[in-house]
Design a protein around this motif. Structure first.
Motif, PDB file in Angstrom:
ATOM      1  N   UNK A 209       0.824  -1.217   0.000  1.00  0.00           N
ATOM      2  CA  UNK A 209       0.000   0.000   0.000  1.00  0.00           C
ATOM      3  C   UNK A 209       0.861   1.271   0.000  1.00  0.00           C
ATOM      4  N   UNK A 210       2.165   1.105  -0.111  1.00  0.00           N
ATOM      5  CA  UNK A 210       3.031   2.282  -0.203  1.00  0.00           C
ATOM      6  C   UNK A 210       3.220   2.941   1.156  1.00  0.00           C
ATOM      7  N   UNK A 211       4.040   3.994   1.185  1.00  0.00           N
ATOM      8  CA  UNK A 211       4.402   4.609   2.468  1.00  0.00           C
ATOM      9  C   UNK A 211       3.225   5.284   3.161  1.00  0.00           C
ATOM     10  N   UNK A 246       8.210   8.037  -3.555  1.00  0.00           N
ATOM     11  CA  UNK A 246       9.380   8.804  -3.112  1.00  0.00           C
ATOM     12  C   UNK A 246      10.011   8.312  -1.816  1.00  0.00           C
ATOM     13  N   UNK A 247       9.217   7.988  -0.795  1.00  0.00           N
ATOM     14  CA  UNK A 247       9.802   7.596   0.497  1.00  0.00           C
ATOM     15  C   UNK A 247      10.550   6.264   0.381  1.00  0.00           C
ATOM     16  N   UNK A 248       9.950   5.303  -0.314  1.00  0.00           N
ATOM     17  CA  UNK A 248      10.607   3.996  -0.453  1.00  0.00           C
ATOM     18  C   UNK A 248      11.830   4.108  -1.366  1.00  0.00           C
ATOM     19  N   UNK A 249      11.690   4.884  -2.428  1.00  0.00           N
ATOM     20  CA  UNK A 249      12.815   5.044  -3.365  1.00  0.00           C
ATOM     21  C   UNK A 249      14.016   5.685  -2.661  1.00  0.00           C
ATOM     22  N   UNK A 250      13.745   6.745  -1.906  1.00  0.00           N
ATOM     23  CA  UNK A 250      14.844   7.433  -1.214  1.00  0.00           C
ATOM     24  C   UNK A 250      15.556   6.466  -0.268  1.00  0.00           C
ATOM     25  N   UNK A 251      14.792   5.614   0.409  1.00  0.00           N
ATOM     26  CA  UNK A 251      15.413   4.717   1.389  1.00  0.00           C
ATOM     27  C   UNK A 251      16.195   3.599   0.702  1.00  0.00           C
TER      28      UNK A 251
END
Lengths: 261, 394
Positions: A209-211, A246-251
């Motif tokens: 479900x994403x961040x 964006x949050x998952x990609x950055x991490x």
């Protein structure tokens, strides 16, 4: 009674699973059909009703030049445009191509690469046109879909919380798999909505479900690293159905950069 | 001098009985005749409350090791029926359930009619309630029954609740009931209280309902006799010794740090530290995931939504748990008034340990330690308060 609101369902790069959730609404589907004119839904019926539509449900991500054009026209035809699922909302599992070389994929997969017209990236619908609402998930949750349609019919805001999956685990009494079993779970940073299915079966949340909002990934992955989870496993965990969000990609990029140092 | 045990029929509230395991089994079976009986059981790697049919389902031989963000069970042949301490569930899960329909309405010919509610489920009996959770029950009673705004659902469940409390024989590292004056000895308010002995239980009668149940058991051949004076003293000593040992606990290398909380002047301390940099520091670790509030046996926040079907003619008013760690909790016209994690963590801690005193005349914390154990990143309330106490405000 007012004229029926017209619904259109559109597919881009995706597995069709989110559209199937609409068909899988079972008893609710007939009720939905009583309140909405399902004008365009090629997955379910061959009759094609022309636009405009009051509400458009869009599944899938943008991966070809033709689709990048097509979404513009669909946006023009829809009063409200709602993305359904991880592909439409964040680019989907196929956004893993964004970390690779598209030419090498095309030549590895297709016998005649010259016939393939594709973009180098898989991107969410919102990167191309304004989106009025997003339903998360891989696939979306039937109850959230029915809630969205109900709110639309009744003319109110949809109730789709942005809280973490932990809220749903605790509500159903599921024992935390991270705390009690040491399983690296994305639940604390993933948006609720699925009903916390995976932890209820002793598995970690895969973040489909994403961040959530907020999503403190650095703190959570740091804890899992201290408990012995290798960074490669954490990169795979954060780089899946919502890799491009964006949050998952950055991490995942941060973990990858740190492991290369 | 040998004194033959008195018959139980002469026993009164406050008296102690010798209850063999078979007597506990009979107690559970007798309660089940007109109660839903729940008790501690091992499931999914933890001791949780589940429907209990008999003593064979109790976690005999299991011990829990708890630390910040960590809970592990292991078997120990010396562990009795109740030598685990608190798991993720508490009485809150039953008395203040995560989701509850509080009213329902139907629209017929343009008129709204409220539907009558289905009668409550069977009364609840809970086996194995610890001192901290009995203290939490007293706190929740103040919240739901004592403020002038009585919660009818809670009240109906609470009035018919039967508690078989248990005096702990050990404490986890995360336990700090001794700091909060909430344990380890169970305070009056229980129906029956058990202290596990070597192969039997010292059972104290705490209420007329507890007395009535014991009277029923006495008519069966369950081997229940009165405790001797020595047995009563020895049972009481269990809690006294445990409390002393909790106060004397010292950190040991390689073992989870034993928790305690200095509550001296805590209300004024926290109110004076609103701008302390520690709130920003803890926010770098805090996930805002809500786990601490949802496992807390006293956190009582809820949200109410009207859930309508597609026709809009059938509406259920649903109450569900809410948490001060979500953005929506403090969202009002114009946005959320606590948009940062630092402000939300500060809200939770200052309400729990300071504002609660103004509001309900007691701390909102019982020292059960669940917020420490079940925080996925192991944020420790006692450590945060100590950090605020031992550094000067900016």
């Amino acid at each position: 009674m007012a004229a029926h609101l017209r619904l259109g369902v559109f597919k881009f790069a995706s597995c069709d699973g989110c559209q199937l959730q609409l068909l899988d609404a079972q008893g609710k589907l007939l009720e939905i059909a009583r309140h909405l004119d399902i004008a365009h839904f090629p997955e379910a019926r061959s009759a094609v009703g022309e636009g405009p539509y009051d509400i458009g449900l869009v599944e899938g991500s943008i991966t070809t030049p033709a689709d990048a054009e097509r979404i513009q026209e669909i946006r023009r035809q829809c009063r409200y445009l709602v993305t359904i699922g991880a592909c439409a909302t964040s680019g989907g599992i196929q956004a893993l191509r964004n970390w690779g070389q598209i030419d090498s994929f095309v030549s590895a997969v297709y016998a005649t690469p010259a016939f393939i017209s594709t973009l180098a990236t898989s991107t969410p619908i919102a990167d191309h046109v304004p989106v009025d609402f997003e339903l998360r998930g891989c696939p979306i949750d039937v109850r959230q879909l029915v809630e969205l349609i109900t709110s639309f019919v009744l003319g109110r805001k949809p109730r789709v919380p942005s809280t973490s999956v932990c809220v749903e685990c605790k509500a159903r009494g599921t024992v935390c798999v991270a705390v009690a079993q040491g399983i690296p779970c994305l639940g604390p940073v993933t948006q609720a909505g699925c009903g916390a299915i995976c932890p209820a079966h002793g598995r970690e949340c895969f973040g489909c479900f994403g961040p959530s909002e907020p999503a403190n990934l650095v703190s959570l992955t740091g804890q899992y690293e201290r408990q012995g989870t290798p960074p490669e496993q954490l990169i795979r965990l954060t780089r899946s159905f919502n890799a491009q969000s964006p949050a998952f990609r950055a991490e995942s990029d941060r973990l990858e950069g740190a492991s290369h140092e | 001098m040998v004194v033959s045990p008195s018959p139980i029929s002469e026993r009164n509230i406050g008296d102690w009985l010798r209850l063999p395991p078979a007597g506990l089994q009979l107690l559970i079976e007798t309660l089940a005749e007109n109660h839903r009986v729940v008790g501690p059981q091992v499931a999914d790697g933890a001791v949780v409350y589940r429907d209990l049919r008999g003593i064979a389902e109790l976690p005999v031989g299991w011990l829990d090791e708890q630390d910040g963000g960590r809970y592990r069970l292991h078997q120990d042949p010396t562990a009795g029926f109740f030598d685990h301490v608190v798991g993720p569930h508490s009485l809150k899960n039953f008395l203040f359930p995560a989701r509850e329909t509080v009213a329902s309405f139907v629209r017929t010919d343009g008129e709204w009619v409220q539907q009558t509610h289905a009668p409550e489920d069977r009364p609840l009996a809970v086996i194995g309630v610890r001192a901290c959770d009995m203290a939490a029950l007293r706190i929740q009673d103040k919240v739901f029954l004592g403020s002038g705004h009585v919660d009818p659902g809670y009240q109906a469940r609470r009035q018919r609740l039967f508690t078989v409390a248990v005096n702990c024989r050990r404490a986890a590292a995360t336990c700090f009931c001794h700091s909060m004056a909430c344990g380890p000895a169970v305070e009056p308010g229980f129906d029956l209280a058990l202290t596990e002995r070597d192969g039997w239980f010292a059972c104290q009668i705490g209420s007329p309902a507890g007395h009535a149940l014991i009277q029923r058991l006495a008519t069966a051949d369950a081997g229940i006799v009165s405790c001797t004076v020595e047995e009563v003293d020895a049972a009481k000593q269990v809690s006294i010794d445990l409390e002393a040992s909790m106060h004397a606990r010292q950190p040991e290398a390689g073992a989870p740090r034993p928790r305690s909380l200095d509550t001296h002047g805590i209300r004024d301390l926290l109110y004076a530290q609103m701008e302390h940099p520690r709130w920003e520091e803890v926010a770098t670790r805090c996930l805002s995931c809500t786990n601490c509030t949802l496992v807390c046996p006293t956190c009582f926040c809820s949200s109410v939504t009207e859930v309508a079907d597609l026709s809009g003619d059938h509406v259920e008013r649903e109450r569900h748990w809410a948490s001060c760690f979500t953005l929506d909790h403090a969202r009002m016209h114009g946005g959320s008034v606590r948009s940062s994690t630092a402000s939300r963590y500060r809200q939770w801690v200052t309400h729990k340990l300071a504002g609660w005193i103004d509001q309900f005349d007691s701390s909102g914390c019982t020292g059960c330690g669940r917020c420490i154990t079940w925080c996925p990143v192991g944020i420790d309330l006692t450590e945060e308060v100590a950090a605020l106490r031992h550094s000067d405000p900016p």
